[in-house]
Every structure is written in C-alpha cells, then in structure tokens.
Design an enzyme around this catalytic site. Structure first.
Site, PDB file in Angstrom:
ATOM      1  N   ASP A  99      10.282 105.468 -62.959  1.00  0.00           N
ATOM      2  CA  ASP A  99      10.504 104.406 -61.977  1.00  0.00           C
ATOM      3  C   ASP A  99       9.664 104.631 -60.730  1.00  0.00           C
ATOM      4  OD1 ASP A  99      11.562 102.331 -60.485  1.00  0.00           O
ATOM      5  OD2 ASP A  99      13.407 103.395 -59.998  1.00  0.00           O
ATOM      6  N   ASP A 360       7.150  96.936 -57.927  1.00  0.00           N
ATOM      7  CA  ASP A 360       8.219  97.720 -58.538  1.00  0.00           C
ATOM      8  C   ASP A 360       8.217  97.584 -60.055  1.00  0.00           C
ATOM      9  OD1 ASP A 360      10.435  99.184 -59.082  1.00  0.00           O
ATOM     10  OD2 ASP A 360      11.853  97.891 -58.051  1.00  0.00           O
TER      11      ASP A 360
END
Length: 596
Positions: A99, A360
């Site tokens: 992530d 993101d």
C-alpha cells in the site's frame, strides 16, 4: 490506503493511533550485488478476496534472480497488490497488501478474536447494519459475500466500529495466514502498542516487534512490524509510503508523554542496506484488462511509459497541523478538462483551481469534491443517484465518439478514456456507474482506475513524483537505476506553481493555454521500438506519436491540437467499461436498481 470497494463515505483518509515505541534494529543482510527490487504482480478480480486468491492456476511461485535485482511475485485482489512474507523461526507464511497510502507493516496475530476457526459460511452477514432501512435490506444478501467486517453508512448514520467481535463479525483468517508469536523462537516483542484504522472502517491493534523476515530469498530482517492481536481485516498491510505517515509519528492518539518519531520502513530499509541506491520506486499498474503489473524499487522502466516523464513536487497539506514535511503522496492538480472524439473544438476546461491530489494505489475508484464531480457529471451526461451515492450514466460503446478526462498537473497532461472510469453494473444492462465518487473533503483521491493508465515514480528522497502516460505495448524493458534523481525525467513547466491553500472550486478557465512559445506533446498510447544492445541505457525510440499533441504558440485563450487517446483493442474493453469485482458488484447494483 486500504479502502473497501464499497466505501460509501470517505471523510478521513487515514486515522492512526497510540504507539509508544516501535524500536529499530540493525539493517537486514541483503545481497551486495542487488541494485533494485522488482515485484511482478498479477491482477485478479473476484466476488471476494478468498475466491480471487483460490484462483491460482498458472500462478508463478516466488523466485530470486541471479543477476542484479530481486524478483518478487505479487497478486492484485480487487485493486490490492499482495505479497507473501515468511516470518519467524521456523518461517510462517503470511500475506499482506502492498500500500502506497500507508507506511507500516503489520500482520494478523493468531489470537485475533475476529478470526473464525474455519472458513466463514457466506450465509451469515459479516456486515453491521447501522441503519436498517429498505435499501440496506435489499442489498444485505449481496453484502454477505465480503468476508471482512465493515459498516454500511446511510444518510442517517455515521461510520463506527467496536472492538468486540461477535459471531456475525467473524472473518476468515486462514486464507491469508496469521502469525503465531509463540511458535517462533526468534520473535522479540517491544511491548509497545500499535493501532491503526482505515477509511473503510477496518482497523488493527496489537504490539510492535521484530523477527526473521523475508520476501522469498530477500532478507528484510530488521524491519519493524506489528502483530495485530485484534483486527477486523482479513489481511495485513505492507505500507511503503512516506515515513511521516508511520503511526509512530502521525498517530492522532499519541499522548503528550509519548514522543513521536519515524523509523526505517520498507523502502528505507532497502536503501540503507544497500539493495537499492535511492528511496524511490516506480509503479506500472498496467491497463484494467491486464492480469499483471510491476513495482520497481530503486529503478525506473523507460519502456513502460509513452512520451516524456515529468516531475512535480509532493506538497504538504498538513502544515497547519504541525507537520513540517509532507506525510502522504499528494501533488497539485492545476486543471481538469474533457475532450470529445478527435475534434479540437471539443476541448472543455472544467476548472483551473489548484486542488491537492492523493495518488493512492490502495483505492479502487477515485474521489473528488462534490462540486467538481457535479461539473464532470454534467459534462459527460451522468446523473446522481441519492440511493447509494454515485453517478450513473449510459455505458460507452462507440469508441470513435468516446470522451476522455484530461488532468493538468502543471503544464503536462495525462488523459484517461471516460470508459476507464465506468463500472459496468450488468453485462445485460447499458447502465454504468461513474467511478469518480463525490466526497465532502476538498481534496482528490486518484485510485486504481486512474493509476492503471499512468506510470508513476515515487521519489521519497527528493519529495517528488514523476508521471507519464502508461505504455501498454510489450516493447521490452528499459530499466535504469535511480540514484540522486529520476533519470530522464523533466521538471514540469508548472513545477513551482503548486497548491498553497484551499479555495472554492471555480468553473471555467482554459487549462490548454500557457505562456507564449511553449509546446507540450502528450502521447496517450505510444509504442517504442526495441533498442539495440549498444544503445544507452534507458534510451528509447518512439514509433508512434499520433495520440495527442497540444501546441501552444500564443497566450490567447484558444487552444490548438488534438486531444484524443488513441484507440487500441489491446487497451480497451469492447463492452464499454471495466467490471469491478464481478459478479458481486453486478448483483449489488442490480439489487439496488430493482429496489429503486
């Protein structure tokens, strides 16, 4: 950051909480001849994380190359990139999500009370119904297929989670694995608390520690990680974001007696151990129809992008909260527009207001301020459905009449087909969802549906991000090591014209016109011819430059040139959109439309 595909309200990007001291150990012992780490990931979509993971036909095992880099295999589940770790002595296998929107490594502990003893029966709901209105009742049977607990938020309720696991909230922990500290002879606990919560209402809490840790033959022992003895998420996280986003530094629950600090997270450990020369990595998510992509730590692949690679600074939107340096990957969007087909008089600027943008990889769709999404929806013919908080529109099927969304990041432009932002509700239906959701936050989150068409280099050392249009043709690799700066990257014309304060979004303007005698060329889909072995490393020859050219010869408000991503059967879906988590998402939307 780790966000659920079904997140209805995203008011907070990430909430971190109390940690006293994570501790830092010696750097890992890594092969001295390695100069970059390569992660090849497979992209999979299924009705649940477990179902997608079970589809392992043809899946390549983790392996190590003998030359100048490490090769680690990843899989993508619902736009999440996962990697398998070996932890402890003897090693225990645990899967975590990679992530860019967080910075800590944590794994699920074997004593997690949310774990069921066997794979969860999907006839029981794993969702808490905050507001049991008619709509929630209609979709409840569909929601039960997701195996981790979350909260459905309606207009009359706010998102909450509690730390007491009930039978209906149990999750399957067996698929991704858990870590049993008592079965590792080398585990050392710091006896300091770890806690983190995400925008999809998943959370994790436990303690920090150290142990033998590796990604196949890549030894990363020395990387601090947390063992979550309480979490409602089926899988842990390997955060590779900025150190300022580490929960030891930006945890909102840190008390006055708890000193905040940063530690060496995964990218920093790789650099400090000598396995890479810079704390930087590049992400090639590949197009939405592809089953694979790449993350390069410490290197850039010039064969994976078209046109030029432009660099812009990472901005600090939290300076008013006391953060002197940026803590998340935010850059400045200087304009948003659209184009229709290949006619230059069909260019439309929606706004030139500067807006912070978070890039993101852990978010499946994209989010924009409510007023900006409305401008875009009005332009492309989408209408808002208050029943579930998204815009709907006809699915795009005629490529020659396709619109594109154009992002101005400071004098260079990235373009996505509108259909790349469409979510197909049902193969038999012509109704699609606009995969750009409204949010009350004044910032923008560009998720996987944007990143799939963009090549991104995250330079953590220089606090910069470089971007270009992704190149989907298979032209081989042109990998170059990143040392002091990203090689061949150009400073964007508007590099210094960054966001400074939040402003009301003003419609109109002309983002396609800049100063006199400037010229920007943009290539939405370009192939590169193979270079000979004697050519300079990283050089490439462009064989097609027909996608888009924006020429600016005057400072007038008119623009010249064509704005149209090239049509390619290899990069486009014929059904006019990209299925998100089929068949689950199709049944979810179908249930809603039957209800309304």
């Amino acid at each position: 950051m780790k966000l659920s595909v079904l997140t209805f309200v995203v008011d907070a990007l990430l909430v971190c909480s109390s940690i006293v001291d994570a501790g830092v150990t010696d750097f890992p012992s890594l092969p001295s001849n390695e100069v970059y780490v390569k992660m090849n990931f497979q992209k999979k979509y299924g009705s649940s994380f477990e179902n997608a993971l079970d589809d392992t036909k043809g899946r390549t095992r983790l392996m190590t190359r003998d030359d100048d880099y490490e090769l680690v295999e990843l899989t993508n589940q619902n736009s999440f990139y996962s990697v398998e770790l070996d932890i402890g002595t003897p090693p225990q296998k645990v899967t975590v999500l990679v992530d860019t929107g967080s910075s800590d490594l944590w794994v699920t502990g074997s004593d997690n009370p949310y774990c069921s003893t066997k794979k969860k029966d999907t006839t029981g709901s794993s969702f808490k119904q905050v507001n049991k209105d008619a709509l929630a009742s209609v979709v409840e049977s569909v929601f039960t297929e997701i195996s981790y607990d979350t909260t459905i938020v309606t207009s009359e309720a706010t998102a909450t989670f509690d730390s007491t696991a009930s039978t209906s909230q149990l999750i399957d922990c067996a698929t991704y694995g858990t870590f049993n500290t008592s079965k590792s002879s080398t585990f050392n606990s710091n006896n300091t608390e770890f806690s983190i919560a995400y925008g999809d209402t998943t959370f994790a809490s436990g303690t920090w520690g150290h142990d033998q840790l590796s990604l196949n033959d890549l030894n990363i022992t020395g990387l601090s990680f947390a063992v979550a003895n309480e979490t409602n998420s089926t899988v842990g996280v390997l955060g590779i974001g900025l150190p300022g986003l580490e929960s030891t530094y930006s945890g909102v629950s840190l008390s006055s007696v708890q000193k905040s600090y940063t530690y060496n997270n995964f990218p920093m450990v790789l650099k400090n151990s000598g396995v890479i020369k810079s704390t930087a990595y590049s992400l090639f998510a590949n197009d939405s129809d592809s089953k694979h992509g790449t993350i390069l730590f410490g290197a850039v692949d010039h064969g994976k992008y078209a046109g030029d690679l432009y660099t812009i600074p990472i901005i600090n939107t939290l300076q008013h909260r006391g953060y002197k340096d940026p803590i998340q990957f935010q850059v400045t969007l200087q304009g948003l527009g659209t184009s229709k087909g290949d006619k230059e008089d069909n260019l439309t600027t929606l706004t030139t207001t500067k807006i912070p943008v978070l890039l993101d990889s852990g978010t499946t769709i994209s989010y924009m301020p409510t007023e900006l999404v409305k401008m875009l929806a009005d332009q492309v013919g989408a209408t808002y459905s208050s029943a579930y908080g998204y815009y709907i529109m006809d699915c795009i099927k005629e490529m020659e009449e396709e619109s594109s969304i154009i992002f101005d990041f400071g004098g260079f432009y990235l373009s996505n087909w509108l259909s790349d932002f469409q979510l197909v509700t049902d193969s038999r239906s012509n109704i699609c969802i606009l995969g750009i959701a409204p949010q009350s936050d004044p910032t923008i989150i560009l998720g996987d549906n944007f990143l799939a068409n963009t090549y991104v280099v995250y330079d953590l050392d220089n606090m910069e991000i470089s971007m270009a249009q992704a190149n989907f043709s298979d032209d081989g690799e042109y990998i170059e090591i990143i040392e002091s700066a990203v090689p061949s990257a150009l400073k964007a014309p508007g590099y210094s014209s960054t966001w400074s304060t939040y402003e009301s979004i003003v419609s109109g303007g002309n983002m396609f016109s800049t100063a006199a005698n400037s010229s920007i060329s943009y290539f939405a889909s370009t192939s590169h011819s193979a270079t000979s072995s004697s050519s300079s490393k990283g050089q490439k020859t462009q064989t097609s430059t027909t996608a888009l050219s924006i020429s600016k010869s005057t400072s007038s408000t008119s623009s010249t040139g064509m704005l149209s991503p090239t049509s390619s059967s290899s990069t486009r879906k014929e059904n006019g959109g990209h299925n998100l988590n089929p068949p689950f998402f199709a049944r979810f939307i179908t249930a809603i439309f039957h209800h309304i």
